[in-house]
Design a protein around this motif. Structure first.
Motif, PDB file in Angstrom:
ATOM      1  N   GLY A  75     -18.178  51.688  -7.322  1.00  0.00           N
ATOM      2  CA  GLY A  75     -17.386  50.471  -7.185  1.00  0.00           C
ATOM      3  C   GLY A  75     -15.986  50.648  -6.655  1.00  0.00           C
ATOM      4  O   GLY A  75     -15.320  49.668  -6.336  1.00  0.00           O
ATOM      5  N   ARG A  76     -15.513  51.879  -6.524  1.00  0.00           N
ATOM      6  CA  ARG A  76     -14.151  52.101  -6.036  1.00  0.00           C
ATOM      7  C   ARG A  76     -14.190  52.711  -4.646  1.00  0.00           C
ATOM      8  O   ARG A  76     -14.835  53.735  -4.424  1.00  0.00           O
ATOM      9  CB  ARG A  76     -13.373  53.019  -6.975  1.00  0.00           C
ATOM     10  N   VAL A  77     -13.487  52.073  -3.727  1.00  0.00           N
ATOM     11  CA  VAL A  77     -13.343  52.577  -2.362  1.00  0.00           C
ATOM     12  C   VAL A  77     -11.852  52.740  -2.095  1.00  0.00           C
ATOM     13  O   VAL A  77     -11.053  51.846  -2.420  1.00  0.00           O
ATOM     14  CB  VAL A  77     -13.969  51.612  -1.334  1.00  0.00           C
ATOM     15  N   ASP A  78     -11.463  53.867  -1.540  1.00  0.00           N
ATOM     16  CA  ASP A  78     -10.073  54.122  -1.185  1.00  0.00           C
ATOM     17  C   ASP A  78      -9.920  54.080   0.325  1.00  0.00           C
ATOM     18  O   ASP A  78     -10.881  54.328   1.064  1.00  0.00           O
ATOM     19  CB  ASP A  78      -9.627  55.479  -1.711  1.00  0.00           C
ATOM     20  N   GLY A  79      -8.718  53.766   0.772  1.00  0.00           N
ATOM     21  CA  GLY A  79      -8.512  53.665   2.207  1.00  0.00           C
ATOM     22  C   GLY A  79      -7.118  54.047   2.642  1.00  0.00           C
ATOM     23  O   GLY A  79      -6.168  54.025   1.859  1.00  0.00           O
ATOM     24  N   ASP A  80      -7.002  54.421   3.905  1.00  0.00           N
ATOM     25  CA  ASP A  80      -5.723  54.636   4.586  1.00  0.00           C
ATOM     26  C   ASP A  80      -5.600  53.604   5.691  1.00  0.00           C
ATOM     27  O   ASP A  80      -6.595  53.276   6.366  1.00  0.00           O
ATOM     28  CB  ASP A  80      -5.659  56.028   5.214  1.00  0.00           C
ATOM     29  N   HIS A  81      -4.392  53.108   5.892  1.00  0.00           N
ATOM     30  CA  HIS A  81      -4.134  52.161   6.975  1.00  0.00           C
ATOM     31  C   HIS A  81      -2.733  52.426   7.509  1.00  0.00           C
ATOM     32  O   HIS A  81      -1.758  52.368   6.763  1.00  0.00           O
ATOM     33  CB  HIS A  81      -4.239  50.723   6.454  1.00  0.00           C
ATOM     34  N   TYR A  82      -2.642  52.748   8.795  1.00  0.00           N
ATOM     35  CA  TYR A  82      -1.358  53.022   9.434  1.00  0.00           C
ATOM     36  C   TYR A  82      -1.283  52.220  10.724  1.00  0.00           C
ATOM     37  O   TYR A  82      -2.240  52.182  11.498  1.00  0.00           O
ATOM     38  CB  TYR A  82      -1.209  54.504   9.774  1.00  0.00           C
ATOM     39  N   VAL A  83      -0.132  51.594  10.957  1.00  0.00           N
ATOM     40  CA  VAL A  83       0.038  50.789  12.163  1.00  0.00           C
ATOM     41  C   VAL A  83       1.495  50.868  12.612  1.00  0.00           C
ATOM     42  O   VAL A  83       2.416  50.914  11.784  1.00  0.00           O
ATOM     43  CB  VAL A  83      -0.379  49.323  11.921  1.00  0.00           C
ATOM     44  N   LEU A  84       1.699  50.905  13.916  1.00  0.00           N
ATOM     45  CA  LEU A  84       3.058  50.838  14.448  1.00  0.00           C
ATOM     46  C   LEU A  84       3.587  49.415  14.333  1.00  0.00           C
ATOM     47  O   LEU A  84       2.812  48.450  14.401  1.00  0.00           O
ATOM     48  CB  LEU A  84       3.075  51.292  15.906  1.00  0.00           C
ATOM     49  N   PRO A  85       4.896  49.245  14.153  1.00  0.00           N
ATOM     50  CA  PRO A  85       5.457  47.892  14.046  1.00  0.00           C
ATOM     51  C   PRO A  85       5.160  47.064  15.299  1.00  0.00           C
ATOM     52  O   PRO A  85       5.020  47.599  16.402  1.00  0.00           O
ATOM     53  CB  PRO A  85       6.961  48.140  13.912  1.00  0.00           C
ATOM     54  N   GLY A  86       5.032  45.759  15.087  1.00  0.00           N
ATOM     55  CA  GLY A  86       4.834  44.862  16.212  1.00  0.00           C
ATOM     56  C   GLY A  86       3.403  44.704  16.652  1.00  0.00           C
ATOM     57  O   GLY A  86       3.150  44.150  17.737  1.00  0.00           O
ATOM     58  N   HIS A  87       2.455  45.171  15.835  1.00  0.00           N
ATOM     59  CA  HIS A  87       1.045  45.061  16.202  1.00  0.00           C
ATOM     60  C   HIS A  87       0.232  44.439  15.069  1.00  0.00           C
ATOM     61  O   HIS A  87      -0.715  45.035  14.555  1.00  0.00           O
ATOM     62  CB  HIS A  87       0.477  46.441  16.567  1.00  0.00           C
ATOM     63  N   PRO A  88       0.588  43.204  14.673  1.00  0.00           N
ATOM     64  CA  PRO A  88      -0.124  42.575  13.553  1.00  0.00           C
ATOM     65  C   PRO A  88      -1.586  42.308  13.851  1.00  0.00           C
ATOM     66  O   PRO A  88      -2.416  42.341  12.937  1.00  0.00           O
ATOM     67  CB  PRO A  88       0.651  41.264  13.332  1.00  0.00           C
ATOM     68  N   GLU A  89      -1.921  42.066  15.137  1.00  0.00           N
ATOM     69  CA  GLU A  89      -3.334  41.808  15.463  1.00  0.00           C
ATOM     70  C   GLU A  89      -4.182  43.050  15.214  1.00  0.00           C
ATOM     71  O   GLU A  89      -5.276  42.972  14.651  1.00  0.00           O
ATOM     72  CB  GLU A  89      -3.471  41.352  16.922  1.00  0.00           C
ATOM     73  N   ALA A  90      -3.665  44.191  15.629  1.00  0.00           N
ATOM     74  CA  ALA A  90      -4.393  45.436  15.399  1.00  0.00           C
ATOM     75  C   ALA A  90      -4.480  45.734  13.909  1.00  0.00           C
ATOM     76  O   ALA A  90      -5.519  46.180  13.407  1.00  0.00           O
ATOM     77  CB  ALA A  90      -3.713  46.587  16.137  1.00  0.00           C
ATOM     78  N   ALA A  91      -3.380  45.500  13.185  1.00  0.00           N
ATOM     79  CA  ALA A  91      -3.377  45.731  11.747  1.00  0.00           C
ATOM     80  C   ALA A  91      -4.435  44.889  11.057  1.00  0.00           C
ATOM     81  O   ALA A  91      -5.198  45.382  10.214  1.00  0.00           O
ATOM     82  CB  ALA A  91      -1.997  45.415  11.177  1.00  0.00           C
ATOM     83  N   LEU A  92      -4.501  43.611  11.417  1.00  0.00           N
ATOM     84  CA  LEU A  92      -5.479  42.710  10.801  1.00  0.00           C
ATOM     85  C   LEU A  92      -6.901  43.109  11.175  1.00  0.00           C
ATOM     86  O   LEU A  92      -7.807  43.096  10.325  1.00  0.00           O
ATOM     87  CB  LEU A  92      -5.197  41.274  11.225  1.00  0.00           C
ATOM     88  N   LEU A  93      -7.107  43.468  12.411  1.00  0.00           N
ATOM     89  CA  LEU A  93      -8.445  43.840  12.864  1.00  0.00           C
ATOM     90  C   LEU A  93      -8.978  45.035  12.073  1.00  0.00           C
ATOM     91  O   LEU A  93     -10.129  45.044  11.622  1.00  0.00           O
ATOM     92  CB  LEU A  93      -8.406  44.172  14.358  1.00  0.00           C
ATOM     93  N   LEU A  94      -8.126  46.037  11.842  1.00  0.00           N
ATOM     94  CA  LEU A  94      -8.580  47.201  11.094  1.00  0.00           C
ATOM     95  C   LEU A  94      -8.745  46.887   9.614  1.00  0.00           C
ATOM     96  O   LEU A  94      -9.644  47.429   8.960  1.00  0.00           O
ATOM     97  CB  LEU A  94      -7.618  48.376  11.291  1.00  0.00           C
ATOM     98  N   LEU A  95      -7.906  46.017   9.071  1.00  0.00           N
ATOM     99  CA  LEU A  95      -8.108  45.587   7.688  1.00  0.00           C
ATOM    100  C   LEU A  95      -9.482  44.937   7.525  1.00  0.00           C
ATOM    101  O   LEU A  95     -10.200  45.205   6.554  1.00  0.00           O
ATOM    102  CB  LEU A  95      -7.024  44.597   7.265  1.00  0.00           C
ATOM    103  N   GLU A  96      -9.836  44.088   8.453  1.00  0.00           N
ATOM    104  CA  GLU A  96     -11.137  43.416   8.378  1.00  0.00           C
ATOM    105  C   GLU A  96     -12.283  44.422   8.446  1.00  0.00           C
ATOM    106  O   GLU A  96     -13.278  44.304   7.714  1.00  0.00           O
ATOM    107  CB  GLU A  96     -11.253  42.392   9.506  1.00  0.00           C
ATOM    108  N   ARG A  97     -12.148  45.426   9.317  1.00  0.00           N
ATOM    109  CA  ARG A  97     -13.193  46.451   9.427  1.00  0.00           C
ATOM    110  C   ARG A  97     -13.286  47.254   8.122  1.00  0.00           C
ATOM    111  O   ARG A  97     -14.393  47.554   7.646  1.00  0.00           O
ATOM    112  CB  ARG A  97     -12.892  47.392  10.596  1.00  0.00           C
ATOM    113  N   MET A  98     -12.130  47.602   7.571  1.00  0.00           N
ATOM    114  CA  MET A  98     -12.120  48.358   6.325  1.00  0.00           C
ATOM    115  C   MET A  98     -12.789  47.582   5.194  1.00  0.00           C
ATOM    116  O   MET A  98     -13.600  48.125   4.434  1.00  0.00           O
ATOM    117  CB  MET A  98     -10.674  48.671   5.917  1.00  0.00           C
ATOM    118  N   GLU A  99     -12.436  46.321   5.065  1.00  0.00           N
ATOM    119  CA  GLU A  99     -12.963  45.509   3.969  1.00  0.00           C
ATOM    120  C   GLU A  99     -14.465  45.321   4.089  1.00  0.00           C
ATOM    121  O   GLU A  99     -15.199  45.402   3.083  1.00  0.00           O
ATOM    122  CB  GLU A  99     -12.245  44.160   3.942  1.00  0.00           C
TER     123      GLU A  99
END
Length: 308
Positions: A75-99
């Motif tokens: 039931g526990r999944v861990d994750g890393d997420h790193y993004v350069l500033p100014g790229h909210p679309e990329a950040a959101l896209l990877l969050l969706e893939r992770m989830e």
């Protein structure tokens, strides 16, 4: 903005390391990610890079990286997420893939956890808007070293100290002591020896920098696991004292011993991470021995439901 997303591969380690160091520079003021650490992540036996990792590119430039893994129990999944500033679309896209992948890995109700700098390059409104909440606060603490200021400490009466370089049985004993002394800590997951080695990248560990302390009548009572494979500083990975022996100065002795060893190795800084709500009073112990805040990290958690 159009992004290209693909899984990471072992050959991407240098580019991922450069991205993480660019994030380090913004968040903590200097690059502190080593290539070996990234390579270990990309070769972790519990990670299938094809399904569990993502790289986001803008015009051929890597702007975001994410990975998930599930080696901490059901039931526990861990994750890393790193993004350069100014790229909210990329950040959101990877969050969706992770989830999405985390829901598959959890196989039912569970949680996805991320550890992020308290002032991350990621826009935190992306997390709060998706139901994430902070559940724990950690500090990375550091201390300066000098050979003159950090001589070998006096050994408490009766205590003996041995390193684990020469005896495979001692390596298993160090693991057992860590499992015992950290069993009540938040987020701890019991792991058998081989899985634990994978989790801590133990194949690269210098076992002469891992020590076990013993007392007559009590046997092995404490463990100090350190590593000297980071460019930025020496690192104290685990300091554990058996519950019934706490409060006798053993933890402080192990700290001072580690300081002396790393000063003699030419290191000018050591660091460690601590849960600020640690029930053993570890934060106060480290502060009393001259360790100070380097940067702070929050654990964010998202409750996973099969329907999203």
């Amino acid at each position: 903005m159009t992004f290209t997303v693909r899984p990471a591969g072992p050959g991407d380690a240098a580019d991922v390391c450069a991205l993480l160091n660019a994030v380090d520079l913004i968040e903590i003021g200097r690059p502190e990610t080593d290539l070996g650490t990234v390579e270990a992540d990309l070769h972790h036996p519990d990670v299938d890079l094809a399904t569990d990792s993502w790289l986001a590119f803008e015009g051929g430039r890597l702007v975001a990286y994410a990975m998930v893994w599930a080696d901490s129990g059901p039931g526990r999944v861990d994750g890393d997420h790193y993004v350069l500033p100014g790229h909210p679309e990329a950040a959101l896209l990877l969050l969706e893939r992770m989830e999405g992948r985390a829901r598959e890995m959890a196989g039912g109700p569970g949680v996805l956890r991320l550890q992020l700098n308290v002032k991350p390059t990621l826009d935190l409104s992306l997390l709060t808007g998706r139901g994430y909440r902070t559940i724990r606060h950690y500090q990375v603490m550091t201390r300066s070293l000098t050979t003159a200021g950090d001589p070998p400490p006096s050994v408490p009466a009766g205590l003996t100290l041995r390193h684990c370089a020469d005896d495979e049985a001692d390596r298993h004993r160090a693991h057992a002591l860590i499992e015992e002394t950290f069993a009540e800590h938040f987020g701890h997951a019991d792991r058998p020896y081989e899985a634990w080695l994978d989790h801590i990248d133990g194949r690269r560990l210098d076992w002469s920098l891992v020590w076990i302390a013993s007392l007559p009548g009590h046997g092995d009572v404490a463990v100090l696991l350190t590593r000297d494979d980071r460019a930025s500083m020496g690192w104290f990975h685990h300091i554990g004292v058996r519950k019934e022996l706490r409060g006798r100065g053993i933890g402080g002795f192990l700290l001072r011993h580690g300081f002396a060893v790393y000063a003699s190795r030419g290191r000018d800084t050591v660091g460690l991470g601590v849960d600020t709500r640690n029930e053993t009073g570890a934060l106060a112990l480290y502060e009393a021995h001259g360790m100070r805040l380097h940067y702070a990290v929050d654990t964010w958690e998202l409750a996973l439901h099969s329907q999203g």
